[in-house]
Design an enzyme around this catalytic site. Structure first.
Site, PDB file in Angstrom:
ATOM      1  N   SER A  22       0.823  -1.214   0.000  1.00 35.50           N
ATOM      2  CA  SER A  22       0.000   0.000   0.000  1.00 35.50           C
ATOM      3  C   SER A  22       0.859   1.267   0.000  1.00 35.50           C
ATOM      4  CB  SER A  22      -0.950   0.007   1.196  1.00 35.50           C
ATOM      5  OG  SER A  22      -0.224   0.055   2.406  1.00 35.50           O
ATOM      6  N   HIS A  23       2.154   1.141   0.309  1.00 39.80           N
ATOM      7  CA  HIS A  23       3.029   2.323   0.318  1.00 39.80           C
ATOM      8  C   HIS A  23       4.300   2.093  -0.488  1.00 39.80           C
ATOM      9  CE1 HIS A  23       0.117   3.288   3.404  1.00 39.80           C
ATOM     10  NE2 HIS A  23       0.424   4.554   3.177  1.00 39.80           N
TER      11      HIS A  23
ATOM     12  N   ASP B 104       5.391   0.604  12.788  1.00 41.01           N
ATOM     13  CA  ASP B 104       4.784   1.706  12.042  1.00 41.01           C
ATOM     14  C   ASP B 104       3.357   1.295  11.762  1.00 41.01           C
ATOM     15  OD1 ASP B 104       4.153   3.820  10.445  1.00 41.01           O
ATOM     16  OD2 ASP B 104       5.407   3.229   8.750  1.00 41.01           O
TER      17      ASP B 104
ATOM     18  N   HIS C 114     -11.825   2.511  21.691  1.00 43.53           N
ATOM     19  CA  HIS C 114     -11.548   3.827  22.292  1.00 43.53           C
ATOM     20  C   HIS C 114     -10.043   4.090  22.429  1.00 43.53           C
ATOM     21  CE1 HIS C 114     -11.519   0.976  25.630  1.00 43.53           C
ATOM     22  NE2 HIS C 114     -10.739   1.829  26.281  1.00 43.53           N
TER      23      HIS C 114
ATOM     24  N   ALA D 165      -0.935   2.376  11.306  1.00 43.31           N
ATOM     25  CA  ALA D 165      -2.067   3.294  11.208  1.00 43.31           C
ATOM     26  C   ALA D 165      -2.883   3.151  12.485  1.00 43.31           C
ATOM     27  CB  ALA D 165      -2.925   2.924  10.003  1.00 43.31           C
TER      28      ALA D 165
ATOM     29  N   ARG E 128       7.162 -12.581  17.243  1.00 40.69           N
ATOM     30  CA  ARG E 128       8.071 -11.855  16.355  1.00 40.69           C
ATOM     31  C   ARG E 128       8.066 -10.373  16.687  1.00 40.69           C
ATOM     32  NH1 ARG E 128       6.186  -8.530  11.930  1.00 40.69           N
ATOM     33  NH2 ARG E 128       4.300  -9.280  10.898  1.00 40.69           N
TER      34      ARG E 128
ATOM     35  N   HIS F 144       1.519  14.614   1.979  1.00 43.28           N
ATOM     36  CA  HIS F 144       2.076  13.403   2.587  1.00 43.28           C
ATOM     37  C   HIS F 144       1.384  12.156   2.054  1.00 43.28           C
ATOM     38  CE1 HIS F 144       4.091  10.989   5.530  1.00 43.28           C
ATOM     39  NE2 HIS F 144       4.613  12.062   6.120  1.00 43.28           N
TER      40      HIS F 144
ATOM     41  N   ARG G 109      -5.697   3.439   4.856  1.00 43.26           N
ATOM     42  CA  ARG G 109      -6.486   3.813   3.678  1.00 43.26           C
ATOM     43  C   ARG G 109      -5.927   3.168   2.413  1.00 43.26           C
ATOM     44  NH1 ARG G 109     -11.538   6.154   3.277  1.00 43.26           N
ATOM     45  NH2 ARG G 109     -11.793   7.180   1.283  1.00 43.26           N
TER      46      ARG G 109
ATOM     47  N   ASP H 264      -4.511   0.306   2.124  1.00 48.24           N
ATOM     48  CA  ASP H 264      -4.956  -1.091   2.011  1.00 48.24           C
ATOM     49  C   ASP H 264      -6.432  -1.153   1.635  1.00 48.24           C
ATOM     50  OD1 ASP H 264      -2.622  -2.645   2.420  1.00 48.24           O
ATOM     51  OD2 ASP H 264      -2.625  -2.044   4.509  1.00 48.24           O
TER      52      ASP H 264
ATOM     53  N   GLN I  17       9.885  -7.447  11.309  1.00 49.91           N
ATOM     54  CA  GLN I  17      10.638  -8.639  10.880  1.00 49.91           C
ATOM     55  C   GLN I  17      10.118  -9.148   9.534  1.00 49.91           C
ATOM     56  OE1 GLN I  17      13.402  -9.625  12.397  1.00 49.91           O
ATOM     57  NE2 GLN I  17      13.125  -7.992  13.878  1.00 49.91           N
TER      58      GLN I  17
HETATM   59  P1  NDP Z   1       0.242  -3.182   9.790  1.00 53.07           P
HETATM   60  O1  NDP Z   1      -1.001  -3.346  10.595  1.00 53.07           O
HETATM   61  O2  NDP Z   1       0.450  -4.087   8.635  1.00 53.07           O
HETATM   62  O3  NDP Z   1       1.525  -3.329  10.724  1.00 53.07           O
HETATM   63  C1  NDP Z   1       1.741  -2.448  11.779  1.00 53.07           C
HETATM   64  C2  NDP Z   1       3.030  -2.791  12.487  1.00 53.07           C
HETATM   65  O4  NDP Z   1       2.871  -4.001  13.216  1.00 53.07           O
HETATM   66  C3  NDP Z   1       4.194  -3.027  11.529  1.00 53.07           C
HETATM   67  O5  NDP Z   1       5.346  -2.497  12.094  1.00 53.07           O
HETATM   68  C4  NDP Z   1       4.222  -4.544  11.417  1.00 53.07           C
HETATM   69  O6  NDP Z   1       5.481  -5.054  11.053  1.00 53.07           O
HETATM   70  C5  NDP Z   1       3.838  -4.953  12.809  1.00 53.07           C
HETATM   71  N1  NDP Z   1       3.223  -6.263  12.866  1.00 53.07           N
HETATM   72  C6  NDP Z   1       2.277  -6.778  12.062  1.00 53.07           C
HETATM   73  N2  NDP Z   1       1.943  -8.023  12.461  1.00 53.07           N
HETATM   74  C7  NDP Z   1       2.731  -8.302  13.542  1.00 53.07           C
HETATM   75  C8  NDP Z   1       2.869  -9.433  14.391  1.00 53.07           C
HETATM   76  N3  NDP Z   1       2.145 -10.507  14.223  1.00 53.07           N
HETATM   77  N4  NDP Z   1       3.778  -9.364  15.384  1.00 53.07           N
HETATM   78  C9  NDP Z   1       4.525  -8.256  15.583  1.00 53.07           C
HETATM   79  N5  NDP Z   1       4.440  -7.159  14.796  1.00 53.07           N
HETATM   80  C10 NDP Z   1       3.551  -7.181  13.797  1.00 53.07           C
HETATM   81  O7  NDP Z   1       0.395  -1.669   9.291  1.00 53.07           O
HETATM   82  P2  NDP Z   1      -0.741  -0.606   8.954  1.00 53.07           P
HETATM   83  O8  NDP Z   1      -1.614  -1.217   7.937  1.00 53.07           O
HETATM   84  O9  NDP Z   1      -1.359  -0.111  10.195  1.00 53.07           O
HETATM   85  O10 NDP Z   1       0.125   0.583   8.298  1.00 53.07           O
HETATM   86  C11 NDP Z   1       0.765   0.362   7.058  1.00 53.07           C
HETATM   87  C12 NDP Z   1       1.540   1.571   6.638  1.00 53.07           C
HETATM   88  O11 NDP Z   1       0.659   2.608   6.288  1.00 53.07           O
HETATM   89  C13 NDP Z   1       2.507   2.158   7.654  1.00 53.07           C
HETATM   90  O12 NDP Z   1       3.807   2.121   7.092  1.00 53.07           O
HETATM   91  C14 NDP Z   1       2.050   3.590   7.829  1.00 53.07           C
HETATM   92  O13 NDP Z   1       3.086   4.562   7.966  1.00 53.07           O
HETATM   93  C15 NDP Z   1       1.296   3.834   6.547  1.00 53.07           C
HETATM   94  N6  NDP Z   1       0.329   4.897   6.724  1.00 53.07           N
HETATM   95  C16 NDP Z   1       0.657   6.153   6.316  1.00 53.07           C
HETATM   96  C17 NDP Z   1      -0.228   7.194   6.539  1.00 53.07           C
HETATM   97  C18 NDP Z   1       0.116   8.601   6.176  1.00 53.07           C
HETATM   98  O14 NDP Z   1      -0.688   9.480   6.426  1.00 53.07           O
HETATM   99  N7  NDP Z   1       1.249   8.891   5.610  1.00 53.07           N
HETATM  100  C19 NDP Z   1      -1.545   6.971   7.150  1.00 53.07           C
HETATM  101  C20 NDP Z   1      -1.739   5.609   7.580  1.00 53.07           C
HETATM  102  C21 NDP Z   1      -0.846   4.609   7.354  1.00 53.07           C
HETATM  103  P3  NDP Z   1       5.678  -5.741   9.578  1.00 53.07           P
HETATM  104  O15 NDP Z   1       5.604  -4.603   8.577  1.00 53.07           O
HETATM  105  O16 NDP Z   1       7.008  -6.403   9.645  1.00 53.07           O
HETATM  106  O17 NDP Z   1       4.538  -6.695   9.419  1.00 53.07           O
HETATM  107  O1  PYC Z   2      -2.743   4.499   4.005  1.00 51.15           O
HETATM  108  O2  PYC Z   2      -3.981   5.705   5.343  1.00 51.15           O
HETATM  109  C1  PYC Z   2      -3.118   5.589   4.480  1.00 51.15           C
HETATM  110  C2  PYC Z   2      -2.440   6.799   3.992  1.00 51.15           C
HETATM  111  C3  PYC Z   2      -2.842   8.082   4.094  1.00 51.15           C
HETATM  112  C4  PYC Z   2      -1.870   8.862   3.495  1.00 51.15           C
HETATM  113  C5  PYC Z   2      -0.906   8.033   3.048  1.00 51.15           C
HETATM  114  N1  PYC Z   2      -1.257   6.776   3.371  1.00 51.15           N
END
Ligand code: NDP
Ligand code: PYC
Length: 337
Positions: free
Chosen positions: A47-48, A178, A229, A180, A302, A120, A186, A188, A306
């Site tokens: 997604s990114h 890292d 919450h 959301a 994990r 962003h 969004r 995804d 990782q």
């Molecule tokens: P995920 O829910 O996929 O993962 C969140 C974090 O949890 C990651 O660091 C992930 O590591 C870790 N993780 C996942 N599963 C496990 C597990 N079983 N055990 C331990 N750690 C785990 O990410 P999101 O979907 O919430 O976010 C994805 C990306 O979207 C992020 O990089 C975020 O910066 C980006 N984003 C950007 C926004 C913006 O405004 N610029 C807005 C929202 C999101 P791993 O990756 O190794 O699975």
């Molecule tokens: O995935 O939520 C998201 C997002 C917002 C801006 C960049 N990524």
């Protein structure tokens, strides 16, 4: 025919830079954006990864980004380094602030990078890793567009508001998470919409506030925070610290500026860097953290990131996996000579 291409990073890099440059970005912005999305693709963050090139080009075509923007490091106040992005994309603004932030963290122990007025679209972990590479712990926050309902409500009010944290580790990859603060990012959700697949349960509600797994219904209604919450409170904190506190927009204001056109969010970002050597004894802090990581991994759990680091290793060995359809879509953005 496989749906995945395994590509040399240089080939993807050349395509991304060419598209971005042709669509109006200068070399510095095109290179900084390419670094971020290429890293995402390498680490299997679909997604990114380079999917974001589509977003960047759409944002340019909608006129929602300043193509002339040259980020400026403003005079620093104490431990606060301010970068004015001037309505340009965020990655170059971060790169401009990185060394001043690291230097300030080394002198003060704790320093903040405030990026204002940026567009962003990226994951935050590349920024976090830039700081852990410099031996610092780091925390990054940014709002987005108001797509997410607060817990107990159903009106889109909060952004998907990521929180990313990193801790340096000797001789191995850093500890980084890292995430959301929405139940699904969004990006995804958009990938589910494009694929015509259902969302996992509890990610959103339709326009009547009823739970839905239909991406289009949730886009018309609202996304939900993770953890009820608790996620709602963390997301609100991101709005306050990386919006109100730094004198930049909330996700509500970013969405209003967008006016329903579907460009990337525009707001600020807050990044904190911590130097363990100034807070206390660096070696003790690092050793204590290693004991914690060993206790986590020792029971089969994990560490976050990782999965990404494993994908990074695979990409180095076999090339970077890119969905063929996505590659074709980006190639189609190349303008005729
Ligand atoms: P995920 O829910 O996929 O993962 C969140 C974090 O949890 C990651 O660091 C992930 O590591 C870790 N993780 C996942 N599963 C496990 C597990 N079983 N055990 C331990 N750690 C785990 O990410 P999101 O979907 O919430 O976010 C994805 C990306 O979207 C992020 O990089 C975020 O910066 C980006 N984003 C950007 C926004 C913006 O405004 N610029 C807005 C929202 C999101 P791993 O990756 O190794 O699975
Ligand atoms: O995935 O939520 C998201 C997002 C917002 C801006 C960049 N990524």
């Amino acid at each position: 025919m496989s749906d995945l291409l395994y590509l040399d990073p240089a080939e993807i890099e050349a395509l991304c830079k060419r598209v971005l440059h042709q669509h109006g970005l200068d070399e510095a912005h095109a290179a900084a954006i390419t670094r971020v999305v290429l890293a995402g693709q390498r680490d299997d963050c679909q997604s990114h990864g380079i999917y974001r090139i589509l977003d960047v080009v759409r944002t340019i075509s909608l006129g929602k980004v300043n193509l002339q923007a040259q980020p400026q490091v403003l005079e620093s106040t104490g431990a606060i380094v301010k970068v004015e992005a001037d309505g340009g994309f965020a990655p170059l603004a971060f790169e401009c602030g990185l060394e001043p932030l690291a230097a300030s963290a080394r002198s003060h122990g704790l320093a903040a990078l405030v990026i204002r007025h940026c567009v962003h679209f990226s994951a935050l972990w590349p920024e976090i890793e830039a700081l852990t590479d410099r031996g610092l712990a780091a925390l990054a926050l940014t709002p987005s567009h108001a797509w997410v309902a607060p817990a107990g409500g159903r009106g889109p009010t909060l952004g998907t508001n990521p929180i990313a944290f990193g801790w340096p580790r000797p001789g191995t990859d850093p500890y980084v998470f890292d995430l959301a603060t929405s139940a699904i990012a969004r990006g995804d959700l958009e990938l589910h919409r494009r694929a015509g697949s259902a969302l996992p349960a509890a990610c959103g509600v339709d326009e009547h506030g009823q739970p839905s797994t239909d991406p289009l219904a949730v886009m018309a209604g609202a996304m939900l925070t993770f953890g009820g919450h608790k996620g709602s409170a963390l997301s609100t904190m991101v709005e306050l610290l990386a919006g109100a506190l730094i004198g930049d927009w909330l996700s509500l204001e970013s969405l209003a500026f967008d006016g329903g056109q579907g460009a990337s969010p525009r707001h600020g970002e807050l990044i904190l860097a911590f130097d363990p050597a100034v807070f206390g004894d660096r070696d003790t802090a690092i050793a204590r953290a290693e004991r914690l990581f060993a206790a986590i991994e020792g029971q089969g759990a994990r560490l976050p990131s990782q999965r990404r680091f494993a994908a990074r290793a695979r990409s180095r060995e076999h090339g970077i996996a890119v969905p063929r359809a996505l590659f074709n879509e980006i190639e189609a953005l190349v303008l005729p000579a």
